[in-house]
Design an enzyme around this catalytic site. Structure first.
Site, PDB file in Angstrom:
ATOM      1  N   TYR A 111     -12.935   6.693 -12.462  1.00 50.90           N
ATOM      2  CA  TYR A 111     -13.020   5.510 -11.760  1.00 50.90           C
ATOM      3  C   TYR A 111     -13.762   4.648 -12.708  1.00 50.90           C
ATOM      4  CZ  TYR A 111     -14.442   2.525  -7.834  1.00 50.90           C
ATOM      5  OH  TYR A 111     -14.512   1.430  -6.805  1.00 50.90           O
ATOM      6  N   GLY A 129       1.766  -8.182 -15.201  1.00 50.82           N
ATOM      7  CA  GLY A 129       3.129  -8.454 -15.449  1.00 50.82           C
ATOM      8  C   GLY A 129       3.683  -9.453 -14.209  1.00 50.82           C
ATOM      9  N   LYS A 178       2.219 -12.760 -14.504  1.00 52.62           N
ATOM     10  CA  LYS A 178       2.743 -13.648 -15.553  1.00 52.62           C
ATOM     11  C   LYS A 178       4.343 -14.074 -15.231  1.00 52.62           C
ATOM     12  CE  LYS A 178       4.129 -12.528 -20.328  1.00 52.62           C
ATOM     13  NZ  LYS A 178       5.080 -11.456 -20.164  1.00 52.62           N
ATOM     14  N   THR A 182     -20.033  -2.052  -0.309  1.00 49.51           N
ATOM     15  CA  THR A 182     -19.538  -2.884   0.967  1.00 49.51           C
ATOM     16  C   THR A 182     -19.403  -2.024   1.991  1.00 49.51           C
ATOM     17  OG1 THR A 182     -19.094  -4.826  -0.614  1.00 49.51           O
ATOM     18  CG2 THR A 182     -18.033  -4.872   1.502  1.00 49.51           C
ATOM     19  N   ASP A 229       1.081  -1.197  -0.156  1.00 54.60           N
ATOM     20  CA  ASP A 229       0.079   0.062   0.093  1.00 54.60           C
ATOM     21  C   ASP A 229       0.691   1.205  -0.001  1.00 54.60           C
ATOM     22  OD1 ASP A 229      -3.339  -0.049   1.253  1.00 54.60           O
ATOM     23  OD2 ASP A 229      -2.154   2.122   0.942  1.00 54.60           O
ATOM     24  N   TYR A 289      -4.560 -10.402 -20.721  1.00 50.32           N
ATOM     25  CA  TYR A 289      -3.536 -11.098 -20.203  1.00 50.32           C
ATOM     26  C   TYR A 289      -4.100 -12.535 -19.790  1.00 50.32           C
ATOM     27  CZ  TYR A 289       0.301  -7.989 -19.415  1.00 50.32           C
ATOM     28  OH  TYR A 289       1.337  -7.034 -19.475  1.00 50.32           O
ATOM     29  N   ALA A 348     -10.201  -6.170  -8.130  1.00 51.08           N
ATOM     30  CA  ALA A 348     -11.125  -5.867  -7.589  1.00 51.08           C
ATOM     31  C   ALA A 348     -12.226  -4.924  -8.654  1.00 51.08           C
ATOM     32  CB  ALA A 348     -11.080  -5.035  -6.404  1.00 51.08           C
ATOM     33  N   VAL A 403       1.766   1.067  -6.682  1.00 47.59           N
ATOM     34  CA  VAL A 403       1.880   0.112  -7.453  1.00 47.59           C
ATOM     35  C   VAL A 403       1.601   0.597  -8.753  1.00 47.59           C
ATOM     36  CG1 VAL A 403       0.661  -1.486  -5.967  1.00 47.59           C
ATOM     37  CG2 VAL A 403      -0.727  -0.188  -7.436  1.00 47.59           C
TER      38      VAL A 403
END
Ligand code: NAD
Ligand code: UDP
Length: 328
Positions: A146, A103, A106, A176, A32, A160, A115, A58
């Protein structure tokens, strides 16, 4: 011991998923950058030898040593106010972030679950929403950052899967809720509960006739867990089909919290979906899954969580400060 990487680990859903996979005996690597998350959500795991935390964005190249059996990609701003305030980071985490993680999947031969969201259906013209509905999204509206990031995320994941043979899973999550939601993220449940606890009026947007269907976090996590372990690569709705108007929901919260405040009405946000309810026939058939926790019970647990926040946390009602992230 199976190893799983969970992105968005310091967020609401990511932290509950870390708990679940630790409980199932996995080695969990949480990742995170805290843009919308909070260290507090994973503090209880930091001394657990089966948990490791990596502070990383990320959208930047992900260097990871060793094997990896599974990846859950949950990093992304998720509340309408969050993604309005950090639109470019939202687009980047859904596109570049997902690309980096695919990536990695893989390279490591991992199975990866992404998600996705009911938002890919936009302001839906089909009700309840089934997985084969293509949606009604305004690409250039404020929510487009979004919705389109999530739609791209689904497309690149399928690419992919089909082109590189990566094992992938796609969950379409419907609203949720539960403990560890950020009180000031602007989503309707923390908004109403925070208002009730601070003795403020409850702000209903529009005339409150728009609907949502709220799923308790433990049910959502169970659905995601089963989907990951299934052999189904196409999208699956996981949510609670029990639908309610926002006005009726505000009245339920007034009753639950015992607040003496009233409902006040504010403008409806642009492109706010007017109705939302998952059709969960596929999840029932495929995973033998359906939600178990009713709204009354789930809201009680969630209200207990918010009631136990400190006075300081409760009154930190202004929105999260994103300074320090925005120029990245
Ligand atoms: P959240 O904001 O609590 O958690 C998201 C986490 O991702 C945060 O900890 C944040 O710091 C992290 N993050 C964001 N960008 C990052 C980046 N570039 N690098 C590393 N970490 C990053 O939100 P949530 O409700 O837990 O949502 C988690 C996921 O579930 C999101 O992908 C969201 O789109 C999806 N989802 C949630 C809901 C819901 O109702 N909660 C509904 C549909 C989809
Ligand atoms: N909403 C509201 N008052 C608030 C916050 C949200 O009436 O203080 C409404 C919002 O307009 C939407 C619904 O509640 O119709 C759910 O909003 P949320 O931001 O939780 O999630 P969304 O489903 O829109 O992504």
């Amino acid at each position: 011991m199976k190893k799983i990487l969970i992105t968005g680990a310091a967020g609401f859903l990511g932290s509950h998923l870390c708990d679940r996979f630790i409980k199932e005996g996995y080695k969990v690597i949480g990742m995170d950058n805290f843009i919308t998350g909070d260290k507090k959500n994973i503090e209880h795991l930091l001394n657990n030898s089966n948990f490791e935390f990596i502070d990383h964005d990320v959208t930047e190249y992900i260097k990871f040593e060793g094997s990896l059996d599974y990846i859950l990609h949950f990093a992304s701003p998720a509340s309408p106010i969050d993604y309005l305030k950090i639109p470019i980071q939202t687009l980047k985490v859904g596109s570049l972030g997902t690309h980096n993680l695919l990536g990695l999947a893989k390279a490591k031969n991992s199975r990866m679950l992404i998600a996705s969201t009911s938002e890919i259906y936009g302001d839906p013209l089909v009700h309840p929403q089934t997985e084969d509905y293509y949606g009604n999204v305004n690409t250039i509206g404020p929510r487009g950052v979004y919705d389109e990031a999530k739609r791209f995320q689904e497309s690149i994941t399928m690419a992919y899967h089909r082109f590189h043979g990566v094992e992938t899973r796609i969950v379409r999550i419907f609203n949720t809720y539960g403990p560890r939601m950020r009180l000031n993220d602007g989503r309707v449940i923390p908004a109403f509960m925070g208002q009730a606890l601070r003795g403020e009026d409850l702000t209903v947007f529009g005339d409150g006739s728009q609907t949502r269907s709220f799923c308790y976090v433990d049910d959502e996590v169970e659905g995601i867990y089963r989907l990951l372990l299934s052999d189904y690569a196409e999208p699956v709705n996981i949510g609670n089909p029990h639908e309610i108007t926002i006005k009726d929901f505000a009245e339920e919260i007034i009753k639950l919290t015992g607040t003496t405040q009233k409902i006040i009405y504010k403008d409806l946000p642009v492109n706010d979906p007017m109705q939302r309810q998952p059709d969960i026939s596929l999840a029932k058939k495929l995973l033998g899954w359906e939600p178990k926790v009713g709204r009354e019970e789930g809201m009680k647990i969630t209200f207990e969580y918010f009631k136990n926040l400190t006075e300081e946390e409760l009154h930190k009602s202004e929105h999260k400060d994103f300074t320090g992230f925005i120029n990245k």
